[in-house]
Scaffold this motif. Sequence first.
Motif, short mmCIF file in Angstrom:
data_model
loop_
_atom_site.label_atom_id
_atom_site.label_comp_id
_atom_site.label_asym_id
_atom_site.label_seq_id
_atom_site.Cartn_x
_atom_site.Cartn_y
_atom_site.Cartn_z
N THR A 279 0.85 -1.19 0.00
CA THR A 279 0.00 0.00 0.00
C THR A 279 0.88 1.24 0.00
O THR A 279 1.97 1.24 0.59
CB THR A 279 -0.92 0.04 1.23
N SER A 280 0.42 2.30 -0.64
CA SER A 280 1.25 3.50 -0.77
C SER A 280 0.44 4.76 -0.53
O SER A 280 -0.80 4.75 -0.48
CB SER A 280 1.91 3.55 -2.14
N GLY A 281 1.18 5.86 -0.41
CA GLY A 281 0.57 7.14 -0.13
C GLY A 281 -0.24 7.71 -1.28
O GLY A 281 -1.00 8.66 -1.09
N ASP A 282 -0.08 7.14 -2.49
CA ASP A 282 -0.88 7.63 -3.62
C ASP A 282 -2.23 6.92 -3.72
O ASP A 282 -2.96 7.12 -4.69
CB ASP A 282 -0.10 7.48 -4.93
N GLY A 283 -2.55 6.09 -2.73
CA GLY A 283 -3.86 5.43 -2.69
C GLY A 283 -3.95 4.17 -3.50
O GLY A 283 -5.06 3.68 -3.76
N THR A 284 -2.83 3.59 -3.91
CA THR A 284 -2.85 2.38 -4.73
C THR A 284 -2.37 1.16 -3.95
O THR A 284 -1.58 1.28 -2.99
CB THR A 284 -1.98 2.53 -5.98
N LEU A 285 -2.82 0.00 -4.37
CA LEU A 285 -2.32 -1.29 -3.90
C LEU A 285 -1.57 -1.94 -5.05
O LEU A 285 -2.14 -2.20 -6.11
CB LEU A 285 -3.48 -2.18 -3.43
N THR A 286 -0.27 -2.19 -4.85
CA THR A 286 0.59 -2.72 -5.91
C THR A 286 0.95 -4.16 -5.61
O THR A 286 1.37 -4.48 -4.49
CB THR A 286 1.87 -1.87 -6.04
N VAL A 318 -8.21 -9.02 1.06
CA VAL A 318 -7.19 -8.08 1.52
C VAL A 318 -7.91 -6.82 1.98
O VAL A 318 -8.67 -6.22 1.22
CB VAL A 318 -6.17 -7.75 0.42
N VAL A 319 -7.69 -6.44 3.23
CA VAL A 319 -8.34 -5.27 3.83
C VAL A 319 -7.30 -4.17 3.99
O VAL A 319 -6.21 -4.41 4.52
CB VAL A 319 -8.97 -5.61 5.19
N CYS A 320 -7.65 -2.97 3.55
CA CYS A 320 -6.74 -1.82 3.63
C CYS A 320 -7.36 -0.71 4.45
O CYS A 320 -8.54 -0.40 4.31
CB CYS A 320 -6.41 -1.28 2.23
N GLY A 321 -6.55 -0.09 5.30
CA GLY A 321 -6.96 1.10 6.02
C GLY A 321 -6.64 2.33 5.20
O GLY A 321 -5.71 2.33 4.38
N THR A 322 -7.39 3.40 5.42
CA THR A 322 -7.23 4.60 4.61
C THR A 322 -6.99 5.83 5.49
O THR A 322 -7.25 5.82 6.69
CB THR A 322 -8.47 4.85 3.74
N GLY A 323 -6.54 6.90 4.84
CA GLY A 323 -6.27 8.13 5.55
C GLY A 323 -7.50 8.85 6.03
O GLY A 323 -7.41 9.74 6.87
N GLU A 324 -8.66 8.49 5.50
CA GLU A 324 -9.90 9.12 5.96
C GLU A 324 -10.67 8.25 6.95
O GLU A 324 -11.76 8.60 7.37
CB GLU A 324 -10.80 9.46 4.77
N SER A 326 -11.79 5.01 6.62
CA SER A 326 -12.60 3.91 6.11
C SER A 326 -11.74 2.68 5.89
O SER A 326 -10.51 2.75 5.86
CB SER A 326 -13.29 4.32 4.81
N LEU A 327 -12.40 1.53 5.72
CA LEU A 327 -11.75 0.28 5.38
C LEU A 327 -12.25 -0.17 4.01
O LEU A 327 -13.46 -0.19 3.76
CB LEU A 327 -12.07 -0.80 6.43
N ILE A 328 -11.32 -0.53 3.12
CA ILE A 328 -11.71 -1.04 1.81
C ILE A 328 -11.16 -2.45 1.65
O ILE A 328 -10.15 -2.81 2.25
CB ILE A 328 -11.22 -0.13 0.66
N THR A 329 -11.85 -3.27 0.87
CA THR A 329 -11.46 -4.67 0.70
C THR A 329 -11.28 -5.01 -0.77
O THR A 329 -11.97 -4.48 -1.65
CB THR A 329 -12.52 -5.61 1.31
N PHE A 330 -10.34 -5.92 -1.01
CA PHE A 330 -10.09 -6.48 -2.34
C PHE A 330 -10.25 -7.99 -2.28
O PHE A 330 -9.93 -8.61 -1.25
CB PHE A 330 -8.66 -6.17 -2.81
N ASN A 331 -10.73 -8.58 -3.35
CA ASN A 331 -10.70 -10.03 -3.49
C ASN A 331 -9.32 -10.44 -3.99
O ASN A 331 -8.82 -9.86 -4.96
CB ASN A 331 -11.78 -10.51 -4.48
N THR A 332 -8.71 -11.42 -3.33
CA THR A 332 -7.41 -11.87 -3.80
C THR A 332 -7.56 -12.44 -5.21
O THR A 332 -8.48 -13.21 -5.50
CB THR A 332 -6.83 -12.95 -2.87
N GLY A 333 -6.67 -12.04 -6.07
CA GLY A 333 -6.76 -12.42 -7.47
C GLY A 333 -7.36 -11.35 -8.33
O GLY A 333 -7.28 -11.40 -9.57
N GLU A 341 -16.44 -1.10 0.64
CA GLU A 341 -15.93 -0.03 1.50
C GLU A 341 -16.80 0.08 2.74
O GLU A 341 -18.03 0.09 2.65
CB GLU A 341 -15.92 1.31 0.74
N PHE A 342 -16.16 0.16 3.88
CA PHE A 342 -16.86 0.32 5.15
C PHE A 342 -16.50 1.69 5.71
O PHE A 342 -15.33 1.94 6.02
CB PHE A 342 -16.47 -0.79 6.12
N PRO A 343 -17.46 2.60 5.82
CA PRO A 343 -17.13 3.97 6.22
C PRO A 343 -16.63 4.06 7.66
O PRO A 343 -16.88 3.19 8.48
CB PRO A 343 -18.46 4.72 6.04
N CYS A 344 -15.95 5.17 7.93
CA CYS A 344 -15.36 5.36 9.25
C CYS A 344 -16.43 5.81 10.25
O CYS A 344 -17.49 6.30 9.88
CB CYS A 344 -14.25 6.41 9.18
#
Length: 458
Positions: A279-286, A318-324, A326-333, A341-344
């Motif tokens: 995860t990076s500061g530009d909001g992407t998952l690489t 894959v669950v990611c925390g955000t600067g605002e 909220s929690l966002i999720t990705f399906n692996t693959g 997205e689950f709001p804060c």
Amino acid sequence: MCMPDLQKPSDDSSISDEEGVPEEEQSDEDIYHSNSDNDSSSDSSLDVILQDDEDVSDDDIEEQEGGDDDDDDDDDEEEENNDGGGGNEDDDEDEEVEEDEEDEVVAAFLSASSDRNRNHPPNLSVGCLIGGFSFHPNTNVIALGLSNGDIAMYKYSNEMNEHLRTNDNVHLKKVMVLEFNETGDYIYSACKDNNVSVSDAETGKMRVYFEKAHTAGSFVTALSFIDENLFATGDEDGVVNVWDIRANGCRFSLKKTEDSINSMITINNSNNQPTLACTSGDGTLTIIDLSTKKMVVQSEPYKSVLTSCVTMKRKTKVVCGTGEGSLITFNTGDFSVFNDEFPCVDKGAAVNRLVPVTENIIISALDNGKIRATNLFPNCHLGIVGHHQDMSVDLLDISDNGHLLASTSYFSSIVKFWNIEFFEDFDLKKHFKKINPKEFNLPSSNVVNATDFFSGLQ
């Protein structure tokens, strides 16, 4: 990229003030011994609550009755305050009832305080700011990376925290990242001057030492294990380096973002081969393929920085925390775009760190000082695990048995412990009988809910 030098370079220069040394210096003995905060009310304050009004002697009464007429008002007031000489028995009974009720309130408070303090270690206090920490995977030991470059080891228990040893001068500057390996035999750490070390947890002896592992001026911000010989580090400039302990060098380096790498985890792809998720500061998952040394996919940028990432649901999410917040999720693959997205709860409070507790429950460290628990799949707030008041919670780790959570701030010299054993048998349906789960304090928190304060009187 320089090849590592197994012999750690010496530096006789003193540590600068910018390393975050506390204003009030402490002795060496104070630095590495723990102190517990007094969470419960003091005995002296309780004595004030329970103390009876002092009785006035008969001699004092006679002396007052024989005084000047100008003191008549004072005599009347004194007679009202004394039970001697024919006091009202009904007033005595009312006073005794009030005292009994007060005793019950105090007893309930003491019982609640005792229960809170008994099931987790006391606060662990050291004389240096903490840059990283990690629970040992097999024993009741926690390692702390300090601002002076040392790594301090403590044995923790519910009664006390015992300083075991200090691995001196592992680094010359503040430790920024620290992790035990899977077996607990080695500690992986990185400092502010970008030196990365793998040292023996027992002796502190260096296994490998990578000098200037990243570009000067861009210190290491994240570390992830790949296998027993490979690990990866990420820095503020978005560079990811993969290190091979056997070859004592960098296996490859990759840069696919212009912003900071905030967290990294290793997950297996559909062919059961390890890939690196960053995860990076530009909001992407690489996603980086470690076998081909190339980027597989990079997600669409989120509207805020991605601060942390973990796997859940048996590594299918894959669950990611955000600067605002909220929690966002990705399906692996499928990492091209997040699917949920689950709001804060706390508006504007960024998620600094995530720790999964069960396959459905995740804990977030927020920069407003709160530690929150959230149930995912289905999404719902569970309550507050703990508080750091107005100080940001930057570091979070869970013990090997899942019973304890540790937390601290980059600007603190204190680690707090929270007992989260209750999550093992957590009943989601029963929990939602509570009032306002968004502000509900879970049993781990040191704060007693207003609705639960008098539960001991029932």
